[in-house]
Design an enzyme around this catalytic site. Structure first.
Site, PDB file in Angstrom:
ATOM      1  N   SER A  64      56.803 -82.380  32.070  1.00  0.00           N
ATOM      2  CA  SER A  64      57.360 -81.134  31.536  1.00  0.00           C
ATOM      3  C   SER A  64      58.695 -80.732  32.151  1.00  0.00           C
ATOM      4  CB  SER A  64      56.367 -79.995  31.724  1.00  0.00           C
ATOM      5  OG  SER A  64      55.295 -80.166  30.832  1.00  0.00           O
ATOM      6  N   LYS A  67      61.479 -80.637  29.765  1.00  0.00           N
ATOM      7  CA  LYS A  67      61.647 -79.527  28.811  1.00  0.00           C
ATOM      8  C   LYS A  67      62.892 -78.698  29.117  1.00  0.00           C
ATOM      9  CE  LYS A  67      56.633 -79.439  28.056  1.00  0.00           C
ATOM     10  NZ  LYS A  67      55.355 -78.761  28.394  1.00  0.00           N
ATOM     11  N   TYR A 191      58.295 -85.588  21.497  1.00  0.00           N
ATOM     12  CA  TYR A 191      57.760 -84.870  22.660  1.00  0.00           C
ATOM     13  C   TYR A 191      57.134 -85.825  23.694  1.00  0.00           C
ATOM     14  CZ  TYR A 191      54.623 -81.895  25.357  1.00  0.00           C
ATOM     15  OH  TYR A 191      53.961 -81.281  26.383  1.00  0.00           O
ATOM     16  N   TYR A 243      54.149 -72.120  34.218  1.00  0.00           N
ATOM     17  CA  TYR A 243      53.031 -71.673  33.372  1.00  0.00           C
ATOM     18  C   TYR A 243      52.367 -70.432  33.949  1.00  0.00           C
ATOM     19  CZ  TYR A 243      54.036 -76.467  32.313  1.00  0.00           C
ATOM     20  OH  TYR A 243      54.693 -77.613  32.039  1.00  0.00           O
ATOM     21  N   VAL A 261      53.367 -82.246  35.071  1.00  0.00           N
ATOM     22  CA  VAL A 261      52.076 -82.747  35.563  1.00  0.00           C
ATOM     23  C   VAL A 261      52.162 -84.120  36.239  1.00  0.00           C
ATOM     24  CG1 VAL A 261      50.464 -81.431  34.106  1.00  0.00           C
ATOM     25  CG2 VAL A 261      51.389 -83.603  33.278  1.00  0.00           C
TER      26      VAL A 261
HETATM   27  N1  GLN Z   1      53.143 -84.311  28.503  1.00  0.00           N
HETATM   28  C1  GLN Z   1      52.311 -83.325  29.141  1.00  0.00           C
HETATM   29  C2  GLN Z   1      51.360 -82.710  28.141  1.00  0.00           C
HETATM   30  O1  GLN Z   1      51.720 -82.511  27.041  1.00  0.00           O
HETATM   31  C3  GLN Z   1      53.191 -82.305  29.758  1.00  0.00           C
HETATM   32  C4  GLN Z   1      52.437 -81.212  30.459  1.00  0.00           C
HETATM   33  C5  GLN Z   1      53.035 -80.818  31.759  1.00  0.00           C
HETATM   34  O2  GLN Z   1      53.804 -81.525  32.391  1.00  0.00           O
HETATM   35  N2  GLN Z   1      52.636 -79.651  32.220  1.00  0.00           N
HETATM   36  O3  GLN Z   1      50.232 -82.390  28.424  1.00  0.00           O
END
Ligand code: GLN
Length: 309
Positions: A64, A67, A191, A243, A261
């Site tokens: 993420s 992003k 994505y 988050y 993650v």
């Molecule tokens: N690719 C991961 C997902 O969609 C990204 C989530 C993350 O890094 N928090 O679950």
């Protein structure tokens, strides 16, 4: 920068000793194989100093953290029109939650939760084949990091596509509100691939330099985004970058940052430096456990905070 090198070395040494390292993301099979003992940290100052500690040159799945870069690209394409399709409020819910989407008519709370980032991917897909949109994202990140060796880990992308049931659910649900304009599978393809970009702490900190320097690359002086846009992206990182752990991260660390993650975090000290840390074990909110602690210690040691001069 006085004290920075020593602070980084001390924190890395301290983190190597810790046994409470959190849990590696288990829901993406390819990520569950990563050694939880890994730890790396990098700081790139606006003056051009690069300081590394631990496994700072080992690539990991940025997930993420990507992003931040896709949001930057999408704002470049559609400007403030993006905010008709994605909100700018912290969600207070887990990154993969779909519960708010029903209450809020398929408009995700912010561009950093999964649903918001899938809308951003859909924006980047306009006028392109998925392969071209993915290529554009990768080229953008390579140019920001000034490093053409950065690649996408296709096995991680495939692993996530095979198991990303919640992301499929979110994309199809948003499609029912016309907030996904392409086939959901295509937006998800973009994505999954940008989440699967592999970068080291050094590369990530290099790529974040423009955010620490009012939108411009401190090395070339090249403008990536306006100073106002850089401030706004940093504001979203601070309020939404972790988050449902964003408030706690702001409280403890006090600088804008985005987690993934894979255990990576990109953090920005406006006007001073771009930082990256990696430790694969996650806390209950899916943010790097030792990565957050390391940034908290570094910010304290260097007296860095956006809430103090
Ligand atoms: N690719 C991961 C997902 O969609 C990204 C989530 C993350 O890094 N928090 O679950």
């Amino acid at each position: 920068m006085p004290g920075l090198e020593q602070a980084l070395a001390e924190i890395a040494a301290e983190m190597a000793q810790r046994t409470d390292r959190g849990d590696v993301a288990g829901y993406i099979p390819q990520l569950s194989k990563i050694d939880p003992m890994k730890f790396g940290m990098a700081a790139v100052t606006n003056e051009g100093q690069v300081i590394l500690a631990g496994d700072a040159d080992q690539p990991f799945s940025i997930q993420s953290v990507s992003k931040v870069f896709t949001l930057t690209l999408a704002l470049g394409k559609v400007g403030d029109g993006l905010w008709r399709r994605v909100g700018r409020e912290p969600s207070g819910n887990p990154f993969n939650s779909i519960i708010q989407l029903e209450h809020e008519n398929g408009i995700p709370r912010n561009p950093f939760i999964n649903a918001g980032a899938i809308v951003v991917s859909d924006v980047l897909l306009a006028g392109h084949q998925p392969r071209e949109a993915i290529g554009e994202i990768l080229r953008f990140i390579r140019s920001l990091a000034d490093d053409d060796t950065i690649i996408i880990d296709r096995e991680v992308a495939a692993s996530e596509r095979a198991t990303g049931y919640r992301n499929f659910a979110a994309a199809h649900y948003m499609k029912s509100f016309d907030n996904i304009h392409h086939a959901p599978e295509l937006a998800l393809g973009v994505y999954f691939h940008h989440c699967a970009i592999a970068m080291s702490c050094r590369q990530l900190a290099m790529a974040g330099r423009f955010l620490a320097n009012a939108g411009r690359s401190p090395a070339s002086g090249h403008t990536v985004v306006s100073a106002e846009r850089a401030r706004r992206i940093a504001a979203l990182m601070l309020t939404c970058g972790h988050y449902d752990g964003s408030g706690d991260f702001a409280f403890r660390v006090g600088i804008p940052a985005k987690s993934g993650v894979g255990g990576g975090i990109l953090a920005i000290v406006p006007g001073v430096a771009s930082l990256a840390v990696w430790s694969p074990g996650l806390n209950a909110n899916g943010n790097s456990k030792l990565g957050s602690i390391a940034l908290e210690k570094l910010a304290r040691a260097m007296n860095w905070s956006v809430f103090a001069p």
